[in-house]
Design a protein around this motif. Structure first.
Motif, PDB file in Angstrom:
ATOM      1  N   ILE A 128       0.161 -14.116  -9.018  1.00  9.12           N
ATOM      2  CA  ILE A 128       0.657 -12.840  -8.493  1.00  9.12           C
ATOM      3  C   ILE A 128       0.101 -12.654  -7.086  1.00  9.12           C
ATOM      4  N   ALA A 129       0.989 -12.403  -6.120  1.00 11.94           N
ATOM      5  CA  ALA A 129       0.558 -12.233  -4.738  1.00 11.94           C
ATOM      6  C   ALA A 129       0.275 -10.762  -4.421  1.00 11.94           C
ATOM      7  N   ARG A 130       1.237  -9.878  -4.763  1.00 11.07           N
ATOM      8  CA  ARG A 130       1.073  -8.469  -4.410  1.00 11.07           C
ATOM      9  C   ARG A 130       2.146  -7.622  -5.081  1.00 11.07           C
ATOM     10  N   PHE A 131       1.919  -6.307  -5.067  1.00 12.45           N
ATOM     11  CA  PHE A 131       2.947  -5.371  -5.480  1.00 12.45           C
ATOM     12  C   PHE A 131       3.908  -5.184  -4.311  1.00 12.45           C
ATOM     13  N   ILE A 132       5.121  -4.765  -4.604  1.00 11.00           N
ATOM     14  CA  ILE A 132       6.121  -4.486  -3.579  1.00 11.00           C
ATOM     15  C   ILE A 132       5.958  -3.031  -3.152  1.00 11.00           C
ATOM     16  N   TYR A 133       5.992  -2.805  -1.847  1.00  9.95           N
ATOM     17  CA  TYR A 133       5.882  -1.442  -1.311  1.00  9.95           C
ATOM     18  C   TYR A 133       7.215  -0.993  -0.746  1.00  9.95           C
ATOM     19  N   PHE A 134       7.495   0.283  -0.911  1.00  9.08           N
ATOM     20  CA  PHE A 134       8.702   0.907  -0.382  1.00  9.08           C
ATOM     21  C   PHE A 134       8.281   2.256   0.172  1.00  9.08           C
ATOM     22  N   SER A 135       8.487   2.491   1.457  1.00 12.75           N
ATOM     23  CA  SER A 135       8.050   3.722   2.137  1.00 12.75           C
ATOM     24  C   SER A 135       6.555   3.969   1.954  1.00 12.75           C
ATOM     25  N   ASN A 136       5.767   2.937   2.149  1.00 10.08           N
ATOM     26  CA  ASN A 136       4.300   2.992   2.097  1.00 10.08           C
ATOM     27  C   ASN A 136       3.709   3.361   0.744  1.00 10.08           C
ATOM     28  N   THR A 137       4.489   3.251  -0.321  1.00  6.69           N
ATOM     29  CA  THR A 137       3.950   3.451  -1.668  1.00  6.69           C
ATOM     30  C   THR A 137       4.415   2.289  -2.543  1.00  6.69           C
ATOM     31  N   VAL A 138       3.668   2.036  -3.600  1.00  4.69           N
ATOM     32  CA  VAL A 138       4.049   0.956  -4.517  1.00  4.69           C
ATOM     33  C   VAL A 138       5.401   1.303  -5.127  1.00  4.69           C
ATOM     34  N   ALA A 139       6.339   0.371  -5.035  1.00  3.62           N
ATOM     35  CA  ALA A 139       7.692   0.602  -5.536  1.00  3.62           C
ATOM     36  C   ALA A 139       7.704   0.617  -7.059  1.00  3.62           C
TER      37      ALA A 139
END
Length: 171
Positions: free
Chosen positions: A81-92
């Protein structure tokens, strides 16, 4: 004081994996007791000496986890796992309905195509028959064909589905 249901705390989060590590990361998450979903589709692969049907990740380097806020660290500590996906500076997060629609699409016999093109929304439609009955989406004309589009907003991609005009209704 009202109690919040335990299931309300669980949300679907898209996570980005290291390249070609989707299946191993998925299996490691499942072994840890974390609910995960890796969308797979069957594809014919050809090597110099043979052909074989293999299950490939439908969305490269992505899988989805159904976790609470407290489990995020455990997911990030998972190999692959590399990272969570962010959308508008928050975790999507992904709505439960989108995950259910994605599962339904991948289980259907329809040919699917994923695209990162920014497709313009068309008429809102609903499928009235067949394995996708009840699914809603946008009708678009893409490559001179009319297709249903399921947009995965927080991932920046869309899934195109060729469906017969006779099984769709406008709403």
């Amino acid at each position: 004081m009202t109690l919040i249901s335990n299931t309300a705390a669980y949300k679907w989060y898209p996570v980005y994996t290291q390249p070609r590590a989707e299946k191993k990361a998925f299996q490691t998450l499942v072994n840890k007791g974390i609910e995960a979903y890796l969308p797979l589709h069957r594809q014919m692969k050809q090597w110099s000496d043979r052909k074989k049907w293999v299950e490939e990740p439908f969305i490269k380097s992505y899988l989805f986890v159904h976790i609470t806020e407290q489990q995020k660290t455990e997911v990030l500590m998972t190999r692959g796992i590399a990272r969570f996906i962010y959308f508008s500076n928050t975790v999507a997060t992904m709505p439960d309905r989108q995950i259910a629609d994605l599962k339904l699409l991948l289980a259907s016999p329809y040919e699917l195509e994923i695209t990162e093109e920014n497709l313009q929304p068309g008429e809102k439609i609903i499928i009235k028959a067949g394995p996708l009955k009840g699914m809603t989406g946008d009708m678009v004309s893409y490559r001179s064909q009319k297709q249903l589009v399921l947009k995965l907003e927080n991932l920046g991609c869309s899934i195109l589905v060729n469906v017969a005009a006779s099984i769709i209704d406008r709403f």
